[in-house]
Design a protein around this motif. Structure first.
Motif, PDB file in Angstrom:
ATOM      1  N   MET A  50     -65.007  12.756  83.386  1.00  0.00           N
ATOM      2  CA  MET A  50     -65.001  11.454  84.007  1.00  0.00           C
ATOM      3  C   MET A  50     -64.422  10.396  83.067  1.00  0.00           C
ATOM      4  SD  MET A  50     -65.598  10.471  86.907  1.00  0.00           S
ATOM      5  CE  MET A  50     -66.197   9.298  88.023  1.00  0.00           C
ATOM      6  N   GLU A  51     -64.621  10.598  81.773  1.00  0.00           N
ATOM      7  CA  GLU A  51     -64.080   9.651  80.796  1.00  0.00           C
ATOM      8  C   GLU A  51     -62.559   9.606  80.864  1.00  0.00           C
ATOM      9  OE1 GLU A  51     -65.850   7.519  78.967  1.00  0.00           O
ATOM     10  OE2 GLU A  51     -67.605   8.318  79.980  1.00  0.00           O
ATOM     11  N   ARG A  52     -61.952  10.760  81.163  1.00  0.00           N
ATOM     12  CA  ARG A  52     -60.491  10.821  81.247  1.00  0.00           C
ATOM     13  C   ARG A  52     -59.986   9.937  82.363  1.00  0.00           C
ATOM     14  NH1 ARG A  52     -61.471  17.095  81.037  1.00  0.00           N
ATOM     15  NH2 ARG A  52     -61.584  17.351  78.801  1.00  0.00           N
ATOM     16  N   LEU A  53     -60.675   9.989  83.481  1.00  0.00           N
ATOM     17  CA  LEU A  53     -60.281   9.191  84.632  1.00  0.00           C
ATOM     18  C   LEU A  53     -60.500   7.706  84.362  1.00  0.00           C
ATOM     19  CD1 LEU A  53     -59.086   9.499  87.399  1.00  0.00           C
ATOM     20  CD2 LEU A  53     -61.375   9.757  88.335  1.00  0.00           C
ATOM     21  N   LEU A  70     -54.832  13.886  79.976  1.00  0.00           N
ATOM     22  CA  LEU A  70     -56.162  14.476  79.863  1.00  0.00           C
ATOM     23  C   LEU A  70     -56.699  14.906  81.225  1.00  0.00           C
ATOM     24  CD1 LEU A  70     -57.742  12.075  77.223  1.00  0.00           C
ATOM     25  CD2 LEU A  70     -56.963  14.424  76.876  1.00  0.00           C
ATOM     26  N   VAL A  71     -56.423  14.127  82.264  1.00  0.00           N
ATOM     27  CA  VAL A  71     -56.840  14.517  83.612  1.00  0.00           C
ATOM     28  C   VAL A  71     -56.126  15.806  84.027  1.00  0.00           C
ATOM     29  CG1 VAL A  71     -56.692  13.873  86.054  1.00  0.00           C
ATOM     30  CG2 VAL A  71     -57.522  12.223  84.386  1.00  0.00           C
ATOM     31  N   GLY A  72     -54.828  15.894  83.734  1.00  0.00           N
ATOM     32  CA  GLY A  72     -54.071  17.104  84.067  1.00  0.00           C
ATOM     33  C   GLY A  72     -54.613  18.334  83.365  1.00  0.00           C
ATOM     34  N   VAL A  73     -54.947  18.199  82.094  1.00  0.00           N
ATOM     35  CA  VAL A  73     -55.518  19.319  81.343  1.00  0.00           C
ATOM     36  C   VAL A  73     -56.875  19.706  81.934  1.00  0.00           C
ATOM     37  CG1 VAL A  73     -56.496  19.976  79.105  1.00  0.00           C
ATOM     38  CG2 VAL A  73     -54.274  18.852  79.218  1.00  0.00           C
ATOM     39  N   GLY A  74     -57.666  18.719  82.294  1.00  0.00           N
ATOM     40  CA  GLY A  74     -58.962  19.002  82.899  1.00  0.00           C
ATOM     41  C   GLY A  74     -58.837  19.727  84.230  1.00  0.00           C
ATOM     42  N   ILE A  75     -57.869  19.320  85.041  1.00  0.00           N
ATOM     43  CA  ILE A  75     -57.657  19.977  86.334  1.00  0.00           C
ATOM     44  C   ILE A  75     -57.226  21.428  86.136  1.00  0.00           C
ATOM     45  CG2 ILE A  75     -56.124  20.021  88.345  1.00  0.00           C
ATOM     46  CD1 ILE A  75     -56.189  16.950  88.249  1.00  0.00           C
ATOM     47  N   TRP A 130     -60.202  23.466  84.925  1.00  0.00           N
ATOM     48  CA  TRP A 130     -61.147  23.696  86.017  1.00  0.00           C
ATOM     49  C   TRP A 130     -60.633  24.768  86.964  1.00  0.00           C
ATOM     50  CZ3 TRP A 130     -60.137  22.624  91.233  1.00  0.00           C
ATOM     51  CH2 TRP A 130     -61.224  22.824  92.084  1.00  0.00           C
ATOM     52  N   GLU A 131     -59.351  24.652  87.339  1.00  0.00           N
ATOM     53  CA  GLU A 131     -58.816  25.619  88.302  1.00  0.00           C
ATOM     54  C   GLU A 131     -58.763  27.028  87.721  1.00  0.00           C
ATOM     55  OE1 GLU A 131     -55.457  25.919  91.731  1.00  0.00           O
ATOM     56  OE2 GLU A 131     -55.010  24.688  89.998  1.00  0.00           O
ATOM     57  N   VAL A 132     -58.364  27.165  86.475  1.00  0.00           N
ATOM     58  CA  VAL A 132     -58.340  28.489  85.845  1.00  0.00           C
ATOM     59  C   VAL A 132     -59.767  29.042  85.753  1.00  0.00           C
ATOM     60  CG1 VAL A 132     -57.898  29.711  83.672  1.00  0.00           C
ATOM     61  CG2 VAL A 132     -56.180  28.165  84.611  1.00  0.00           C
ATOM     62  N   GLY A 133     -60.743  28.173  85.503  1.00  0.00           N
ATOM     63  CA  GLY A 133     -62.135  28.614  85.459  1.00  0.00           C
ATOM     64  C   GLY A 133     -62.647  29.078  86.812  1.00  0.00           C
ATOM     65  N   VAL A 134     -62.196  28.428  87.876  1.00  0.00           N
ATOM     66  CA  VAL A 134     -62.632  28.808  89.222  1.00  0.00           C
ATOM     67  C   VAL A 134     -61.951  30.096  89.671  1.00  0.00           C
ATOM     68  CG1 VAL A 134     -62.504  28.129  91.659  1.00  0.00           C
ATOM     69  CG2 VAL A 134     -63.244  26.476  89.950  1.00  0.00           C
ATOM     70  N   ILE A 135     -60.647  30.189  89.425  1.00  0.00           N
ATOM     71  CA  ILE A 135     -59.873  31.330  89.906  1.00  0.00           C
ATOM     72  C   ILE A 135     -60.004  32.536  88.974  1.00  0.00           C
ATOM     73  CG2 ILE A 135     -57.509  32.114  90.379  1.00  0.00           C
ATOM     74  CD1 ILE A 135     -56.919  29.419  91.482  1.00  0.00           C
ATOM     75  N   GLY A 189     -51.701  32.322  86.388  1.00  0.00           N
ATOM     76  CA  GLY A 189     -50.322  32.005  86.755  1.00  0.00           C
ATOM     77  C   GLY A 189     -50.231  31.398  88.143  1.00  0.00           C
ATOM     78  N   LYS A 190     -51.000  31.937  89.077  1.00  0.00           N
ATOM     79  CA  LYS A 190     -51.016  31.381  90.434  1.00  0.00           C
ATOM     80  C   LYS A 190     -51.616  29.975  90.428  1.00  0.00           C
ATOM     81  CE  LYS A 190     -50.957  35.547  93.166  1.00  0.00           C
ATOM     82  NZ  LYS A 190     -51.496  36.235  94.320  1.00  0.00           N
ATOM     83  N   ALA A 191     -52.631  29.767  89.600  1.00  0.00           N
ATOM     84  CA  ALA A 191     -53.253  28.446  89.517  1.00  0.00           C
ATOM     85  C   ALA A 191     -52.260  27.416  88.996  1.00  0.00           C
ATOM     86  CB  ALA A 191     -54.481  28.505  88.604  1.00  0.00           C
ATOM     87  N   LEU A 192     -51.549  27.773  87.938  1.00  0.00           N
ATOM     88  CA  LEU A 192     -50.558  26.850  87.381  1.00  0.00           C
ATOM     89  C   LEU A 192     -49.411  26.595  88.360  1.00  0.00           C
ATOM     90  CD1 LEU A 192     -50.463  28.133  83.707  1.00  0.00           C
ATOM     91  CD2 LEU A 192     -51.550  26.063  84.579  1.00  0.00           C
ATOM     92  N   ALA A 193     -48.996  27.623  89.077  1.00  0.00           N
ATOM     93  CA  ALA A 193     -47.936  27.444  90.075  1.00  0.00           C
ATOM     94  C   ALA A 193     -48.399  26.517  91.189  1.00  0.00           C
ATOM     95  CB  ALA A 193     -47.524  28.795  90.649  1.00  0.00           C
ATOM     96  N   LEU A 194     -49.636  26.646  91.601  1.00  0.00           N
ATOM     97  CA  LEU A 194     -50.178  25.785  92.647  1.00  0.00           C
ATOM     98  C   LEU A 194     -50.232  24.331  92.185  1.00  0.00           C
ATOM     99  CD1 LEU A 194     -51.458  25.596  95.450  1.00  0.00           C
ATOM    100  CD2 LEU A 194     -53.669  26.027  94.368  1.00  0.00           C
ATOM    101  N   ILE A 195     -50.667  24.107  90.964  1.00  0.00           N
ATOM    102  CA  ILE A 195     -50.721  22.749  90.423  1.00  0.00           C
ATOM    103  C   ILE A 195     -49.314  22.173  90.292  1.00  0.00           C
ATOM    104  CG2 ILE A 195     -51.270  21.384  88.377  1.00  0.00           C
ATOM    105  CD1 ILE A 195     -53.705  23.204  88.020  1.00  0.00           C
ATOM    106  N   GLY A 196     -48.384  22.964  89.787  1.00  0.00           N
ATOM    107  CA  GLY A 196     -47.003  22.494  89.670  1.00  0.00           C
ATOM    108  C   GLY A 196     -46.404  22.138  91.014  1.00  0.00           C
TER     109      GLY A 196
END
Length: 109
Positions: free
Chosen positions: A1-4, A44-49, A52-57, A63-70
């Motif tokens: 939240m601090e990043r935001l 910092l928000v981008g790194v956090g996202i 989070w996504e790599v942790g969930v997936i 690789g799919k997570a990064l492609a989706l974010i990109g």
């Protein structure tokens, strides 16, 4: 939240020079400091996202997570600019679209 919060603070600071009755160098320094805070917060928000996504997936599908974010970032940039200019035009605010190469629209439209 601090990043935001850092990102939001940078946006607020970057908007201050528009209303500040000060010399141009002072306004520029405030604007640049706001843009710097916004850039750091956005990174910092981008790194956090991504984390989070790599942790969930799970790392096996990172690789799919990064492609989706990109893809999401690219689509937001491709759609956001023209949408913002359309909203500005409807509100009666100035703004110009640069014609695309090979476009049927001229620079005067």
């Amino acid at each position: 939240m601090e990043r935001l919060r850092l990102y939001a603070l940078g946006v607020v600071v970057a908007c201050i020079p528009a209303r500040l009755p000060a010399a141009a160098p002072t306004k520029l320094a405030i604007l640049l400091s706001g843009r710097l805070m916004t850039s750091v917060g956005e990174s910092l928000v981008g790194v956090g996202i991504i984390a989070w996504e790599v942790g969930v997936i799970r790392p096996a599908r990172a690789g799919k997570a990064l492609a989706l974010i990109g893809t999401a970032i690219y689509v937001s940039l491709a759609v956001g600019g023209p949408l913002w200019l359309t909203l500005m035009h409807q509100a009666g605010l100035p703004g110009r679209r640069a014609p695309a190469a090979g476009s049927r629209f001229s620079a005067s439209s």
